[in-house]
Design an enzyme around this catalytic site. Structure first.
Site: not given
Ligand code: AMP
Ligand code: TRP
Length: 330
Positions: A112, A194, A197
């Protein structure tokens, strides 16, 4: 005694059918077997920049979706992390016991922070300490998480063990559980990724609150291949993913599905898939609208959730405070 299961969900992005098929519907169906605690982790969400209106809207949306999907507030606790102050307090104390080298090994932070560069906050680095606090406050037995969060649960165990080795058995050691969901739902636009969100492509996922038109259009545009036959073949990831979604929503067997679409084209299959998803989500969407018609009602359910878990969290926090020698207030 039922095992206690703690799950944390960030109130960001859009909850999609992958979350539903892979997690939420299992949570709803396991409520008699386990004592489930669902925490909407708004304090984790703010480790990256959030729009204030959006954050509060998403916090209520996630709560509404969990209840609408069948999480029963009488059997499970659903609450907002920031409503229980003990999470932040314990996170601070744990900070003082976590060797910085352990934190430096966290792969999610590395990933991140590479993306964000100089925007990275101290909170993002400290994210795993807050997550450890979430889990340890409730004498949690099991933490169902995806592969990506396993390292954080293992860190939680290490922290608990280190603390216990100094002060005695204060914390229960939690186990990470990687649920065998039977299905990993892949992106509609790219079946090699995958379903996630946070993907920016609107055609990537069917979200639980999508309109019927949006569902139809996303499914019709979903990536397949140039073959014709409709069969469960993992080597053809696009059509395979759509068939798995159909299987889970229609509750038909693979044999029945293959027979049903024999000799039929992709367009017809996609039409039927869209209808199966629409039908499958209809009760959830209806309940969601009922629940959220009165925002006070939803907030009152969340207040009940935090009232239920607070005594447990506060008991653990006081045991920790006492162990380390903080003088209790009178
Ligand atoms: P996340 O969206 O990563 O916060 O995940 C919330 C829950 O949904 C976790 O239990 C995940 O394992 C599950 N989940 C997320 N994405 C998928 C997916 N594409 N397929 C199946 N399960 C998923
Ligand atoms: N880090 C988790 C995620 O991004 C969310 C989370 C926060 C969590 N606290 C938790 C998950 C405690 C399990 C237990 O998915």
């Amino acid at each position: 005694m039922k095992k206690r299961v703690f799950s944390g969900i960030q109130p960001t992005g859009n909850i999609h059918i992958g979350n539903y098929l892979g997690a939420i519907r299992h949570w709803a169906s396991s409520q008699d077997q386990y004592e489930n605690i669902f925490c909407i982790v708004d304090l984790h969400a703010i480790t990256v920049a959030q729009d204030p209106k959006e954050l509060s809207m998403k916090t209520r949306e996630v709560a509404g979706l969990l209840f609408a999907a069948g999480i029963d507030p009488r059997r499970s606790a659903v609450f907002v992390q920031s409503h229980v102050g003990a999470h932040s307090e314990l996170a601070w104390i744990l900070n003082c016991f976590i060797p910085i080298g352990w934190m430096n090994r966290m792969t999610q932070y590395k990933e991140k922070s590479e993306k964000q560069k100089e925007q990275v906050s101290v909170g993002l680095f400290d994210y795993p300490a807050l997550m450890a606090a979430d889990i340890l406050l409730y004498e949690t037995d099991q933490v169902p998480v995806g592969e990506d969060q396993k390292q954080h649960v293992e860190l939680t165990r290490d922290i608990a063990q280190r603390f216990n080795s100094i002060y005695g058995a204060v914390f229960k050691l939690p186990e990470p559980v990687i649920p065998d969901v039977g299905a990993r739902i892949m992106g509609l636009d790219d079946p090699s990724k995958k379903m996630s969100k946070s993907d920016a492509n609107p055609g990537h996922a069917v979200n639980l609150l999508d309109s019927t038109d949006a569902i139809r259009s996303k499914i019709m545009k979903a990536t397949t291949d140039s073959k014709r036959e409709i069969c469960f073949d993992e080597k053809r990831p696009g059509i395979y993913n759509l068939l798995v979604i159909y299987e889970l929503f229609s509750k038909m067997s693979r044999k029945e599905i293959t027979a049903r679409f024999e000799g039929k084209g992709y367009a017809q299959f996609k039409n039927e898939l869209a209808e199966a998803i629409i039908e499958g989500l209809r009760p959830l969407q209806l309940r969601y609208r009922e629940l959220t018609a009165d925002p006070h009602y939803l907030d009152s359910l969340l207040a009940e959730g935090s009232a239920r878990v607070k005594p447990v969290a506060e008991k653990t926090l006081s045991a920790v405070q006492k162990a380390i020698g903080l003088v209790p207030p009178i």
